[in-house]
Design a protein around this motif. Structure first.
Motif, mmCIF file in Angstrom:
data_model
loop_
_atom_site.group_PDB
_atom_site.id
_atom_site.type_symbol
_atom_site.label_atom_id
_atom_site.label_comp_id
_atom_site.label_asym_id
_atom_site.label_seq_id
_atom_site.Cartn_x
_atom_site.Cartn_y
_atom_site.Cartn_z
ATOM 1 N N TYR A 47 10.084 8.933 0.022
ATOM 2 C CA TYR A 47 10.522 7.593 -0.404
ATOM 3 C C TYR A 47 10.173 7.293 -1.869
ATOM 4 O O TYR A 47 11.024 6.842 -2.643
ATOM 5 C CB TYR A 47 9.935 6.506 0.506
ATOM 6 N N ASN A 84 4.656 -1.697 -4.181
ATOM 7 C CA ASN A 84 4.480 -2.917 -4.991
ATOM 8 C C ASN A 84 3.019 -3.313 -5.168
ATOM 9 O O ASN A 84 2.710 -4.208 -5.960
ATOM 10 C CB ASN A 84 5.204 -4.100 -4.326
ATOM 11 N N PHE A 99 7.412 -1.925 10.169
ATOM 12 C CA PHE A 99 7.328 -1.391 11.532
ATOM 13 C C PHE A 99 7.278 0.126 11.576
ATOM 14 O O PHE A 99 7.108 0.705 12.640
ATOM 15 C CB PHE A 99 8.389 -1.974 12.454
ATOM 16 N N MET A 103 5.590 5.054 7.158
ATOM 17 C CA MET A 103 5.575 4.355 5.859
ATOM 18 C C MET A 103 4.209 3.697 5.662
ATOM 19 O O MET A 103 3.611 3.764 4.581
ATOM 20 C CB MET A 103 6.689 3.302 5.794
ATOM 21 N N LEU A 144 14.645 -4.945 1.575
ATOM 22 C CA LEU A 144 14.533 -4.971 3.039
ATOM 23 C C LEU A 144 15.758 -5.560 3.733
ATOM 24 O O LEU A 144 16.198 -5.050 4.765
ATOM 25 C CB LEU A 144 13.305 -5.789 3.475
HETATM 26 C C1 LIG Z 1 13.811 0.248 1.484
HETATM 27 S S1 LIG Z 1 12.176 0.144 2.135
HETATM 28 C C2 LIG Z 1 11.403 -0.999 1.021
HETATM 29 C C3 LIG Z 1 9.955 -0.648 0.726
HETATM 30 C C4 LIG Z 1 9.291 -1.449 -0.389
HETATM 31 N N1 LIG Z 1 9.283 -2.878 -0.088
HETATM 32 C C5 LIG Z 1 9.916 -1.218 -1.724
HETATM 33 O O1 LIG Z 1 9.854 -2.120 -2.584
HETATM 34 O O2 LIG Z 1 10.407 -0.113 -1.996
HETATM 35 C C6 LIG Z 1 12.443 -0.842 3.577
HETATM 36 C C7 LIG Z 1 11.213 -0.905 4.462
HETATM 37 O O3 LIG Z 1 11.447 -1.885 5.452
HETATM 38 C C8 LIG Z 1 10.956 -1.408 6.697
HETATM 39 N N2 LIG Z 1 11.672 -2.110 7.757
HETATM 40 C C9 LIG Z 1 12.983 -1.994 8.085
HETATM 41 N N3 LIG Z 1 13.284 -2.832 9.086
HETATM 42 C C10 LIG Z 1 12.138 -3.486 9.410
HETATM 43 C C11 LIG Z 1 11.806 -4.466 10.365
HETATM 44 N N4 LIG Z 1 12.719 -4.967 11.214
HETATM 45 N N5 LIG Z 1 10.540 -4.907 10.418
HETATM 46 C C12 LIG Z 1 9.601 -4.419 9.571
HETATM 47 N N6 LIG Z 1 9.857 -3.482 8.640
HETATM 48 C C13 LIG Z 1 11.110 -3.014 8.557
HETATM 49 C C14 LIG Z 1 11.195 0.091 6.657
HETATM 50 O O4 LIG Z 1 10.353 0.768 7.565
HETATM 51 C C15 LIG Z 1 10.898 0.402 5.201
HETATM 52 O O5 LIG Z 1 9.558 0.731 5.019
#
Ligand SMILES: C[S@@+](CC[C@H](N)C(=O)[O-])C[C@H]1O[C@@H](n2cnc3c(N)ncnc32)[C@H](O)[C@@H]1O
Length: 234
Positions: A47, A84, A99, A103, A144
């Motif tokens: 990632y 972040n 979740f 990660m 997200l």
């Molecule tokens: C694209 S990443 C973003 C990570 C970080 N915030 C960034 O700035 O790069 C999206 C994150 O959201 C989490 N995620 C996706 N759906 C979720 C949910 N329903 N509840 C909690 N986390 C979720 C994923 O596991 C992933 O770690």
């Protein structure tokens, strides 16, 4: 039903049915939590390389928009690998939820390496936040909202846990206003979910369904196809 995993249909039928009519106008792609979780469990090791530097300018700009004071309570929804964490002032109390266990494990490793102690990590679904109403000054979802099955439900939860007058901030890619680009994004969206996001989430429709009125929408990153959307809870 390309992306809805057959074996989970019964367990999630109600959620999908509720989200379906409204969700269809937000994006052509439908996903479920189990699917998204598996995608991010697989992405965890790469990632930071793939979505790290390319998306970082937007993360920095989002921090500049936050009204932060010593002791501010910040919730990062979808904290991922904790990329972040070093941007938050050390005198803030940050909670990061996600979740995906993989990660979160990467985030823990990062915090240990960098000596970050002001960010607490919790495993939780963004659509069902386990916090009391009005718990945070700032509720922030970086990259997200186009990932989750029901963006409107997640926005409702973000609003619930944000205090009145606090900031609700989304950093995300949304469907282009250029009709040609928008059409391309709709076409590729069923495929981009396999690398973690819907390419065609409709921002005006999302804001309308979530009943949010932003105080600013800025284009960020290069190319400027991502948006930083800042709202204040009334
Ligand atoms: C694209 S990443 C973003 C990570 C970080 N915030 C960034 O700035 O790069 C999206 C994150 O959201 C989490 N995620 C996706 N759906 C979720 C949910 N329903 N509840 C909690 N986390 C979720 C994923 O596991 C992933 O770690």
């Amino acid at each position: 039903m390309p992306l809805i995993q057959q074996q989970n249909v019964h367990r999630h039928k109600k959620v999908i049915a509720a989200a379906d009519a409204a969700g269809r106008s937000l994006s052509v792609a439908a996903v479920e939590n189990d699917f998204v979780e598996r995608v991010y469990d697989k992405l965890a090791s790469v990632y930071d390389l793939t979505f790290g530097p390319t998306l970082h300018a937007g993360r920095v700009q989002a921090l500049q928009r936050m009204v932060v004071a010593p002791g501010s309570r910040i919730l990062e929804v979808g904290v991922g690998t904790g990329i972040n964490a070093t941007l938050y002032p050390r005198d803030c109390e940050v909670v990061g939820i996600d979740f995906s266990a993989s990660m979160l494990e990467k985030a823990r490793e990062r915090f240990e390496r960098k000596g970050i102690t002001n960010v607490r990590l919790l495993q939780m679904d963004a659509a069902d936040l386990k916090f009391a109403d009005n718990s945070f000054d700032i509720v922030y979802a970086p990259y997200l909202i186009s990932v989750v099955p029901d963006p409107v439900q997640v926005a409702a939860e973000m609003r619930r846990v944000c205090r009145p007058g606090g900031q609700i901030i989304f950093l995300n890619h949304f469907r282009s206003r250029n009709p040609l680009m928008a059409r391309a994004e709709r076409l590729i969206s069923p495929f981009t979910v396999h690398i973690g996001f819907k390419a065609d989430l409709d921002l005006p429709e999302f804001l309308s369904q979530a009943d949010l009125r932003p105080v600013s929408i800025e284009k960020v990153n290069i190319p400027k196809i991502w948006s930083l959307v800042t709202c204040v809870k009334q």
